[in-house]
Every structure is written in C-alpha cells, then in structure tokens.
Design a protein around this motif. Structure first.
Motif, short mmCIF file in Angstrom:
data_model
loop_
_atom_site.label_atom_id
_atom_site.label_comp_id
_atom_site.label_asym_id
_atom_site.label_seq_id
_atom_site.Cartn_x
_atom_site.Cartn_y
_atom_site.Cartn_z
N HIS A 74 0.31 -1.11 0.14
CA HIS A 74 -0.25 0.31 0.00
C HIS A 74 0.41 1.71 -0.29
O HIS A 74 2.29 0.92 0.40
N HIS A 76 1.32 3.73 1.92
CA HIS A 76 2.19 4.66 2.91
C HIS A 76 3.67 4.40 3.27
O HIS A 76 4.17 3.88 2.49
N HIS A 176 -6.99 -1.31 6.00
CA HIS A 176 -5.94 0.20 6.26
C HIS A 176 -5.66 0.64 5.30
O HIS A 176 -5.31 2.18 5.28
ZN LIG Z 1 0.61 1.57 7.40
#
Ligand SMILES: [Zn+2]
Ligand SMILES: [Zn+2]
Length: 325
Positions: A74, A76, A176
């Motif tokens: 992901h 982030h 998330h």
């Molecule tokens: Zn994360």
C-alpha cells in the motif's frame, strides 16, 4: 554486512530486511526474493539515501545484479516511500493495487486540494477550528519521505505473481488502505501480511476523504479470509514473524467489537460528533498525527455502526452527527 542490514533468510530464497522509519515501532520489514542475477522486492521503506543504499547493498549481498520488480502492499510512506528511487524508466517495474494509484498524487505531489478537503472533513466532524488548521497540515511532513513512481502494473487482486522463484497470489485486503494487498505463497503457507495483520499492534482503520466508505467491515472481512488460508507463517511489515493467524484474528476482532460497543455507549450519552467520540475513546492526544488517526478510527467504527443500523448518521454541508438509532 549481514548484521548491519539486519538481512535474514526467513524462507528459502526470501530475505527480510529491516529499514528505519520515524514512526510506529521505528522499523519496517521489506522482503527480497532472489532469482539468480535478478531480485524482486516487496515494499521499499521510506525515501532516504541511507534506506535506499541499504536496499541496494542487500540486493548485491544476495548475489543479484538487478532489481526486477517492486511490489508495494500500500502507499503509506514506510511501504512505498522509496518507489521513485527504485522503480520507473530503466529501473524496476512497480506493481500496485489499482485503488492505491489515485491516492498517490493528491497525497504526495499536489497536496493543496487534499489539505483543503481534509480541513473541511475535520470541521464537519467537530474538530475545533484552531486545531483543524494544524491537523489538516500534518500530511505535509509525510510527503517529504516519499518519491513517487508510476505503476507499471495495476493489480485487481487474485493475480499470481512470480517473486524470486516463488509464485505468490495477490490477496486484496482493503481497510487499512483501500488497495492494501497481502501476498500468499500457497506452496509453503507463507503470508506476507503488510500492515493488515500485525503481531502486536492493531493497524489503523480509518474513515477519511481517501478511504473506502466502510473500511472497518472490509477490514474484518479481509482478516477472516486471511485466517481461513491457515498460513504456516505470517510475515508482517512491523514486528516479528508469527504463527496462529486464526487466534490473532480473534484478538483483533474482539478489539474492534469492544470499540464498537464503547462507541454505541458514548453516542448513547449524547456525544454527537466523531471528534467527541474519539476524545472519549482515546483521551486527548498530544501528537497531531495521532489525533488525526484517532478521529479517523472513531469514524470508521461509527460508520460501521450506522451501516449495521445501530446508530443514526445525519449529515448537512456543515456537520456530521451520530445519535442513538
Ligand atoms: Zn500502513
Ligand atoms: Zn506500515
């Protein structure tokens, strides 16, 4: 060199590398997969000279000459940050779930629109104007840790990817982050879990302008799907590898169930904004980043309760209010 990079062979041909990050527990685990002169990488840490040099040294150390593909769980900063230093023209191919792709530019490149949108989101959810100003700007610092790259392949989920000499299945596990993925090696029962399933922490599940509309239900559904795989070993992005996915999932489910009950109780006492609910759930937090996460997490729980028809959600252009159903 081995000690310096913390490079460990966690399964045949799979090397875990622990990179420094300025938040969470201070380390993110990324995974190198060897295939002769080529190597593949799952996640890449944040973008800093030191972190990228550590990855390059590790690639050389396992005997590879070239990074072939970079798969990112992901976007982030601790997972995607160095993407632009490793993938792109003349470098590795970047594989990423398609729901993460549209999040990149607003979050890391053209921030102004998202900062405005977040500011508004904070106000309608009850954050006092003085705090909303500071909180809406807290994203700016994170964008410094990221160098973006264009995706070569956009994943849907359920693809079989060659990583090193292994075949890994893409498991789409939203919650998330909208396009969060895990990778599963069916042959050896290895689950590369990203931030979806961690041994000690409960990952942040938040409702915010870039999230999906009901992230908590999606997250819990994804947890149950991963537990049903009954992996032999879970390799998380933070913390140490662990076993016993069904037991860990039970603990995480119970944690969220408890939070849901608390949120119902708080709304029942007349607290109507998500900000008030967050303050009751987590107390006043000193750190701006944590405050925003607390608000997002409270909202994810309130939204799940509204979907289940256990609280009533009322919206106007100026406010979002939660009341007993
Ligand atoms: Zn994360
Ligand atoms: Zn993380």
């Amino acid at each position: 060199m081995l000690a310096e990079t913390g490079l460990t062979e966690v399964a045949k041909g799979v090397f875990e590398l622990r990179l420094p990050i300025p938040f969470e527990d201070g380390l993110v685990n990324v995974f190198l997969f060897a295939d002769g002169e080529e190597a593949d990488l799952l996640d890449c840490g944040m973008n800093s000279d030191e972190s990228v040099a550590t990855i390059r040294a590790a690639i050389a150390h396992i005997g590879a000459k070239r990074l072939r593909r970079l798969v990112v769980t992901h976007i982030h900063p601790d997972h995607y940050g160095a993407a632009g230093s490793l993938a792109g023209e003349g470098m590795a191919d970047l594989y990423i779930h398609r729901l993460e792709v549209p999040l990149v530019n607003p979050r890391y490149v053209e921030l102004e629109h998202l900062v405005k949108e977040v500011h508004r989101y904070l106000l309608v959810n009850g954050v006092p104007a003085s705090e909303a100003e500071v909180l809406s700007n807290s994203q700016r610092a994170l964008s410094q840790l990221v160098k973006t790259a264009e995706a070569s392949v956009q994943l849907d989920g359920a693809e079989l990817l060659q990583m090193g000499r292994r075949q890994l299945r893409v498991e789409w596990t939203p919650g998330h982050s909208p396009g969060h993925i895990c990778l599963y090696d069916r042959q050896d029962g290895l689950l590369f879990a990203g931030d979806h399933m961690l041994p000690e922490l409960s990952p942040n599940i938040g409702l915010h302008p870039q999230s999906t509309p009901d992230p908590l239900h999606e997250y819990l559904d994804g947890l149950r799907r991963m537990a049903a795989l009954e992996p032999e070993l879970i390799l998380p992005s933070h913390g140490r590898p662990f076993t016993g996915a069904p037991a860990r999932v039970k603990v995480l489910e119970a944690h969220h169930r408890r939070r849901l009950e608390q949120a119902v109780e708080i709304v029942g006492r007349g607290k109507q904004t998500a900000w008030e609910v967050a303050l009751e759930l987590w107390g006043p937090r000193s750190n701006f980043y944590e405050k925003r996460l607390a608000l997002q997490e409270a909202l994810a729980h309130l939204q799940a309760l509204a979907v289940e028809d256990r609280v009533t959600k009322s919206v106007t252009p100026d406010s979002v209010r939660w009341t007993p159903a």
